[in-house]
Motif scaffolding. Structure first.
Motif, PDB file in Angstrom:
ATOM      1  N   UNK A 286      48.140   5.372  -0.460  1.00 42.80           N
ATOM      2  CA  UNK A 286      47.928   6.695  -1.070  1.00 42.80           C
ATOM      3  C   UNK A 286      48.607   7.809  -0.287  1.00 42.80           C
ATOM      4  N   UNK A 287      49.920   7.752  -0.110  1.00 42.03           N
ATOM      5  CA  UNK A 287      50.599   8.825   0.619  1.00 42.03           C
ATOM      6  C   UNK A 287      50.702  10.118  -0.175  1.00 42.03           C
ATOM      7  N   UNK A 288      50.572  10.031  -1.496  1.00 39.59           N
ATOM      8  CA  UNK A 288      50.753  11.218  -2.321  1.00 39.59           C
ATOM      9  C   UNK A 288      49.707  12.282  -2.126  1.00 39.59           C
ATOM     10  N   UNK A 289      48.513  11.884  -1.695  1.00 48.01           N
ATOM     11  CA  UNK A 289      47.425  12.859  -1.562  1.00 48.01           C
ATOM     12  C   UNK A 289      47.745  13.941  -0.541  1.00 48.01           C
ATOM     13  N   UNK A 290      48.304  13.548   0.613  1.00 46.07           N
ATOM     14  CA  UNK A 290      48.623  14.562   1.620  1.00 46.07           C
ATOM     15  C   UNK A 290      49.805  15.420   1.173  1.00 46.07           C
ATOM     16  N   UNK A 291      50.701  14.850   0.379  1.00 44.10           N
ATOM     17  CA  UNK A 291      51.800  15.643  -0.159  1.00 44.10           C
ATOM     18  C   UNK A 291      51.280  16.740  -1.070  1.00 44.10           C
ATOM     19  N   UNK A 292      50.392  16.386  -1.985  1.00 52.46           N
ATOM     20  CA  UNK A 292      49.824  17.370  -2.899  1.00 52.46           C
ATOM     21  C   UNK A 292      49.067  18.451  -2.138  1.00 52.46           C
TER      22      UNK A 292
END
Length: 296
Positions: A40-46
């Protein structure tokens, strides 16, 4: 205690004026986002982009080493630190030392987006939170830290905002989710009083509760925001505003209105359902500018 539930609007936001747009990035705050996993790398991007869209000047991201390079490429504006990880791709507890170095002198620290293991999250925060001395946002599985430690952020003297979803709110309170859903305002108040932190939670309607207050703010929701990643965006806005120096209650109130108003704008431009959490991001600064002029 009898509760007074008040609707949150642009006029009320004037009670917490935002800092002006002048000045460089150093004056707009350094925000550190800690979270993510191999899956789940996208969560920190968002969350990190949302903090920037809310005006934070210096974003930093700390995530597991297996995805850190990809995160750095996807968000070139941020300084990205790779953290030690477990064989399952979760942040290990000993990474707390790395996070503490980043948190030293930061203006806001967001913990939780994209964490997948409640046990790993709790172990990490066990090593980290008692040693923090900066404004903090606990989101998603970072809430696991408070399940067994109700006063675990008391040493931060109210400089904390909690942004659980319905199931995380219920888990933290040790309640059935249906029971919490029946009276979300009271549940938010209970958690605020127990933790000494400002709480932002709710389903179709979002509620904001602060410790030792009989006033609860509410704002109606947007159906399309009930989608993956939406909570990461909201938590990132809170952190970005905290980094700019907005007090916790004000950061929570502004974040709720910005998130929901931006979501409603996307819904009107595209469709009521089917838009993505990241579609909301470009609208945040536009909505913030509009609301700031109305709130003055």
């Amino acid at each position: 205690m009898s509760l007074t539930i008040r609707d949150l609007d642009a006029e009320q936001l004037g009670a917490w004026p935002l800092p002006g747009p002048a000045g460089g990035k150093e004056g707009r705050g350094r925000v550190v986002v800690v979270g993510g996993s191999r899956r789940t790398p996208g969560a920190v991007l968002l969350a990190a982009e949302a903090a920037m869209r809310a005006g934070a000047g210096k974003p930093q991201v700390a995530t597991v080493e297996s995805v850190a390079v990809a995160v750095s490429v996807a968000l070139p504006e941020a300084l990205v630190t790779d953290l030690h990880e477990t064989t399952d791709g979760e942040i290990v507890a000993k990474a707390a030392e790395q996070v503490l170095e980043l948190a030293d002198g930061c203006d806001a620290l967001l913990l939780g987006p994209g964490l997948m293991s409640p046990e790993s999250a709790s172990e990490l925060l066990d090593e980290l939170v008692p040693r923090l001395d900066c404004p903090v946002v606990l989101d998603a599985l970072a809430m696991a830290y408070l399940t067994e430690r109700p006063d675990g952020v008391a040493h931060l003297d109210g400089r904390v905002v909690l942004t659980p979803n319905d199931s995380e709110l219920a888990e933290t309170l040790g309640r059935d989710e249906a029971e919490v859903a029946d009276d979300p305002a009271q549940s938010c108040v209970e958690l605020a009083n127990r933790s000494g932190a400002t709480v932002v939670a709710g389903g179709e309607t979002t509620y904001i509760a602060v410790p030792r207050s009989d006033v609860v703010w509410r704002h109606p929701g947007v159906p399309g925001l009930g989608a993956a990643g939406s909570g990461d965006v909201k938590a990132g806005i809170v952190a970005g505003l905290l980094a700019r120096g907005v007090p916790p209650e004000g950061a929570a109130a502004w974040a709720v209105v910005l998130h929901l108003t931006a979501g409603r704008t996307v819904s009107e431009h595209e469709a009521p359902l089917g838009f993505l959490a990241r579609d909301v991001l470009p609208w945040i600064p536009r909505v913030m500018a509009q609301l700031s002029s109305r709130a003055q």
